[in-house]
Design a protein around this motif. Sequence first.
Motif, short mmCIF file in Angstrom:
data_model
loop_
_atom_site.label_atom_id
_atom_site.label_comp_id
_atom_site.label_asym_id
_atom_site.label_seq_id
_atom_site.Cartn_x
_atom_site.Cartn_y
_atom_site.Cartn_z
N TYR A 55 0.69 -1.01 0.08
CA TYR A 55 0.06 -0.10 -0.05
C TYR A 55 0.94 1.41 0.13
N LEU A 56 1.80 1.32 0.84
CA LEU A 56 2.78 2.42 0.81
C LEU A 56 3.52 2.72 -0.54
N VAL A 57 3.77 1.72 -1.40
CA VAL A 57 4.37 1.66 -2.81
C VAL A 57 3.25 2.41 -3.68
N VAL A 58 2.11 1.91 -3.51
CA VAL A 58 0.94 2.55 -4.49
C VAL A 58 0.83 4.13 -4.09
N ILE A 59 0.57 4.37 -2.64
CA ILE A 59 0.44 5.66 -2.29
C ILE A 59 1.67 6.50 -2.85
N LEU A 60 3.00 6.04 -2.64
CA LEU A 60 4.05 6.82 -3.03
C LEU A 60 4.22 7.13 -4.53
N THR A 61 3.82 6.17 -5.32
CA THR A 61 3.83 6.27 -6.59
C THR A 61 2.92 7.14 -7.01
N HIS A 62 1.67 7.44 -6.65
CA HIS A 62 0.72 8.14 -7.09
C HIS A 62 0.75 9.68 -6.40
N ARG A 87 -6.83 1.62 3.58
CA ARG A 87 -6.36 0.44 4.11
C ARG A 87 -5.39 0.44 4.92
N ILE A 88 -4.26 1.08 4.89
CA ILE A 88 -3.54 1.28 5.81
C ILE A 88 -3.91 1.55 7.18
N ARG A 90 -6.83 0.73 8.27
CA ARG A 90 -7.64 -0.21 9.16
C ARG A 90 -6.49 -1.48 9.33
N LEU A 91 -5.45 -1.56 8.61
CA LEU A 91 -4.37 -2.46 9.02
C LEU A 91 -3.81 -2.13 10.24
N LEU A 92 -3.52 -0.57 10.46
CA LEU A 92 -2.89 -0.25 11.78
C LEU A 92 -3.78 -0.19 12.94
N LYS A 93 -5.07 -0.12 12.51
CA LYS A 93 -6.07 -0.16 13.63
C LYS A 93 -5.95 -1.67 14.31
N GLU A 94 -5.87 -2.61 13.27
CA GLU A 94 -6.05 -4.06 13.71
C GLU A 94 -4.58 -4.59 14.24
N GLN A 95 -3.54 -3.92 13.71
CA GLN A 95 -2.10 -4.27 14.45
C GLN A 95 -1.24 -2.90 14.56
N PRO A 96 -1.60 -2.16 15.57
CA PRO A 96 -0.87 -0.92 15.68
C PRO A 96 0.73 -1.07 15.82
N SER A 97 1.23 -2.08 16.29
CA SER A 97 2.61 -2.31 16.40
C SER A 97 3.20 -2.17 14.78
N LEU A 98 2.43 -2.35 13.87
CA LEU A 98 3.09 -2.19 12.42
C LEU A 98 3.53 -0.74 12.18
N LYS A 99 2.86 -0.01 12.84
CA LYS A 99 3.38 1.40 12.53
C LYS A 99 4.81 1.73 12.81
N THR A 100 5.34 1.01 13.90
CA THR A 100 6.87 1.02 14.08
C THR A 100 7.70 0.34 12.74
N TYR A 101 7.14 -0.10 12.07
CA TYR A 101 7.77 -0.87 10.86
C TYR A 101 7.89 -0.01 9.67
N ILE A 102 7.03 1.09 9.82
CA ILE A 102 6.98 2.07 8.57
C ILE A 102 8.50 2.66 8.17
N PRO A 103 8.95 3.23 9.19
CA PRO A 103 10.42 3.80 8.88
C PRO A 103 11.35 2.98 8.41
N GLU A 104 11.20 1.69 8.57
CA GLU A 104 12.24 0.49 8.24
C GLU A 104 11.77 0.35 6.85
N ILE A 105 10.69 0.21 6.46
CA ILE A 105 10.46 -0.29 5.05
C ILE A 105 10.15 1.00 4.05
N LEU A 106 10.19 2.33 4.59
CA LEU A 106 9.84 3.46 3.75
C LEU A 106 10.87 3.72 2.57
N PRO A 107 12.28 3.45 3.04
CA PRO A 107 13.22 3.63 1.94
C PRO A 107 13.12 2.79 0.85
N ASP A 108 12.67 1.57 0.66
CA ASP A 108 12.64 0.66 -0.18
C ASP A 108 11.07 0.75 -0.89
#
Length: 153
Positions: A55-62, A87-88, A90-108
Amino acid sequence: MSANTSKLYDTDYGLWLASQIDSLKSHQWDDLDIDNLIEELEGLNRSNKRELESYLVVILTHLLKWEYQPSARTGSWNGSIFNGRKRIARLLKEQPSLKTYIPEILPDAYADGVEIACRETRMPSDTFPPECPYSISQILDLDFLPGDEELPD
């Protein structure tokens, strides 16, 4: 755990899953296929991370196309950005700990977004900043679109 339970994992995943759920609900710990359960839980976590990155890739592309190709802006770009953000959320609402993962995957995710934006716009990659110009809060903000900021007086 019976040997049949472990074999079931390879022969009928749905039946294996149902048997594991039944064993958990009835507290029959000895009937659990621990090794395969661990594998499944790890896979589920990886899947959620991949979904977030996708979802991040799609958002960033657009967002890049929106900012760097303003004459070609479309409602579908805006809709795609909005959909990815929802969608993100909703995903973060279900699994808030994923938010801490965003800085790690953002460059890729950004690098992939640039590559896709280049292919879709036919613009050279040096058109776009080498590092993501958007903050995480901007990327996730339902209303943020680059280039739509009010100009100072």
